[in-house]
Design a protein around this motif. Structure first.
Motif, PDB file in Angstrom:
ATOM      1  N   LEU A 118     -37.276   1.765  14.860  1.00  0.00           N
ATOM      2  CA  LEU A 118     -38.112   0.592  14.448  1.00  0.00           C
ATOM      3  C   LEU A 118     -37.523  -0.573  15.232  1.00  0.00           C
ATOM      4  O   LEU A 118     -36.339  -0.592  15.793  1.00  0.00           O
ATOM      5  CB  LEU A 118     -37.764   0.109  13.096  1.00  0.00           C
ATOM      6  N   LEU A 119     -38.736  -1.440  15.681  1.00  0.00           N
ATOM      7  CA  LEU A 119     -38.152  -2.800  16.126  1.00  0.00           C
ATOM      8  C   LEU A 119     -38.075  -4.012  14.779  1.00  0.00           C
ATOM      9  O   LEU A 119     -38.740  -4.062  13.984  1.00  0.00           O
ATOM     10  CB  LEU A 119     -39.442  -3.372  17.208  1.00  0.00           C
ATOM     11  N   VAL A 120     -36.881  -4.339  14.879  1.00  0.00           N
ATOM     12  CA  VAL A 120     -36.307  -5.465  13.878  1.00  0.00           C
ATOM     13  C   VAL A 120     -36.450  -6.838  14.852  1.00  0.00           C
ATOM     14  O   VAL A 120     -35.789  -7.036  15.806  1.00  0.00           O
ATOM     15  CB  VAL A 120     -34.944  -5.212  13.456  1.00  0.00           C
ATOM     16  N   GLN A 121     -37.376  -7.653  14.388  1.00  0.00           N
ATOM     17  CA  GLN A 121     -37.416  -9.098  15.127  1.00  0.00           C
ATOM     18  C   GLN A 121     -37.411 -10.194  14.214  1.00  0.00           C
ATOM     19  O   GLN A 121     -37.501 -10.148  12.824  1.00  0.00           O
ATOM     20  CB  GLN A 121     -38.871  -9.091  15.489  1.00  0.00           C
ATOM     21  N   SER A 122     -36.582 -11.372  14.644  1.00  0.00           N
ATOM     22  CA  SER A 122     -36.614 -12.619  13.806  1.00  0.00           C
ATOM     23  C   SER A 122     -38.079 -12.940  13.326  1.00  0.00           C
ATOM     24  O   SER A 122     -38.972 -12.875  14.520  1.00  0.00           O
ATOM     25  CB  SER A 122     -35.832 -13.731  14.619  1.00  0.00           C
ATOM     26  N   PHE A 123     -38.372 -13.567  12.507  1.00  0.00           N
ATOM     27  CA  PHE A 123     -39.502 -14.148  12.297  1.00  0.00           C
ATOM     28  C   PHE A 123     -39.577 -15.616  12.515  1.00  0.00           C
ATOM     29  O   PHE A 123     -39.056 -16.512  12.191  1.00  0.00           O
ATOM     30  CB  PHE A 123     -39.726 -13.941  10.468  1.00  0.00           C
ATOM     31  N   ILE A 124     -40.737 -15.788  13.457  1.00  0.00           N
ATOM     32  CA  ILE A 124     -40.965 -17.408  13.912  1.00  0.00           C
ATOM     33  C   ILE A 124     -42.455 -17.826  12.958  1.00  0.00           C
ATOM     34  O   ILE A 124     -43.372 -17.280  13.216  1.00  0.00           O
ATOM     35  CB  ILE A 124     -41.171 -17.214  15.472  1.00  0.00           C
TER      36      ILE A 124
END
Length: 380
Positions: A210-216
């Motif tokens: 999975l790709l885990v990203q910070s939420f902007i």
């Protein structure tokens, strides 16, 4: 002389293909359509030939229908209309069926390469786990991220990135395949759902990546481009004024804008990936107005037909390229944000009493009565 092209759709209710048929026909194209019988696009009077895709068709049935439609319409260009269509077209070049006759394979392979560009970057451009590192290598900003194998690694990364987080599976569309999670329990629940098999996998052996990203939490900004072998022909941008759902809903009211940064980033990506056809590059803007790449859609999207409103007719640009004409001069940049436009029927379905329907232009297909009737029926 009309330029024959074939719009390829596996979905029924998508607005973009239904509206793009008019733009392509006005640009001098003979528009054929391969789509399910109940497709909105099939209702448009601007579609000259209709080829019916059987409901719930498996990939080999889709391939047979595609081959028959290509035989009948002899298109110069294929125009994918949804995420499954683009996945299937890419797969025909990258992993053609072993029993596909050689003549058929060569003909479809050449047509897809002409229509969509360099196959070396097909997967990278749409796989959400491959795109961020490729974009970073091109100097394009992306939200802080990690690629993880499974839920346990995702939870470990959350400590460094902080909640809320965005989880993404490899392929998805319209918010599907993406989850915004607020804590570890939410991550486990939604992460497990994202790791479940999906039609867009096309039977590929699944990884647990999975790709885990910070939420902007910023404004969503889209840059659409007509491009040929990596060279931009025409384009315009909008930001999202109203969405159908919080955070990851679809745009129901937009405002035309000019953004030099996102335009430059989108054109860099198209050139690096050797893209041809219609492309939508999505960004989110942080508190300082800096753009962060979210994803690339290599297909028709809902608002692509509205370029004529801002002097950037994408359909005309592609039609001119097919005729061998020099590209038209690019539209002059906007000095200030343009008008807002309410998207019909999306904003009407979201809120029939929406103030946007009264206070700004509404994009209604008045000159396409059967399509308008079908859109009105969506309320039922």
């Amino acid at each position: 002389m009309s330029e024959p092209l074939l719009m390829v759709s596996t979905a029924s209710q998508w607005l973009g293909p239904a509206r793009m048929a008019r733009a392509l026909a006005k640009a001098g194209c003979e528009v054929s359509l391969l789509a399910p019988a109940d497709s909105l696009a099939a209702k448009s009077r601007y579609v000259a030939k209709r080829h019916v895709l059987a409901g719930n068709a498996i990939p080999m049935e889709w391939l047979q229908s595609l081959n028959e439609a290509v035989d009948d319409s002899a298109p110069s260009l294929l125009v994918p209309c949804d995420e499954m269509a683009i996945r299937l077209l890419f797969a025909l070049v990258l992993e053609p069926p072993l029993d596909l006759p050689s003549a058929t394979r060569l003909r479809l392979d050449a047509l897809i390469r002409t229509s969509l560009g360099d196959p070396a970057f097909y997967q990278t451009s749409i796989d959400k786990t491959l795109l961020p590192p490729a974009a970073e290598a091109l100097g394009i900003r992306v939200p802080p991220y990690a690629l993880v194998d499974g839920i346990d690694e995702a939870i470990a990364c959350a400590t460094a990135l902080g909640y809320p987080l965005v989880l993404k599976r490899r392929f998805g569309f319209a918010g599907e395949g993406v989850a915004i999670v607020g804590d570890a329990d939410d991550l486990v629940r939604q992460g497990q759902a994202l790791l479940s098999p999906d039609q867009l996998d096309l039977g590929e052996r699944r990884t647990r990546q999975l790709l885990v990203q910070s939420f902007i939490p910023g404004a969503y900004h889209s840059q659409v481009i007509a491009v040929w072998q990596g060279t931009p022909l025409a384009g315009f941008a909008w930001d999202r004024q109203v969405a159908t759902l919080p955070c990851k809903g679809q745009t129901s009211v937009l405002r035309f804008v000019h953004s030099p940064e996102t335009q430059a980033h989108a054109e860099t990506l198209c050139k690096a990936f050797g893209i041809s056809g219609f492309c939508n590059v999505q960004f989110v803007l942080d508190d300082n107005g800096r753009a962060h790449l979210l994803e690339i859609n290599r297909r028709i999207v809902t608002h692509m037909h509205m370029g004529e409103r801002v002097g950037a007719d994408l359909a005309a640009a592609i039609a001119g390229q097919l005729r061998g004409l020099p590209p038209a001069p690019r539209a002059a940049p906007r000095s200030a944000p343009g008008p807002s436009v309410a998207i019909f029927p999306r904003e009407w379905l979201r809120d029939p009493r929406s103030r946007w329907l009264s206070n700004c232009p509404v994009d209604i297909p008045w000159d396409d009565p059967a399509l308008l009737k079908a859109m009105l029926a969506m309320r039922d």
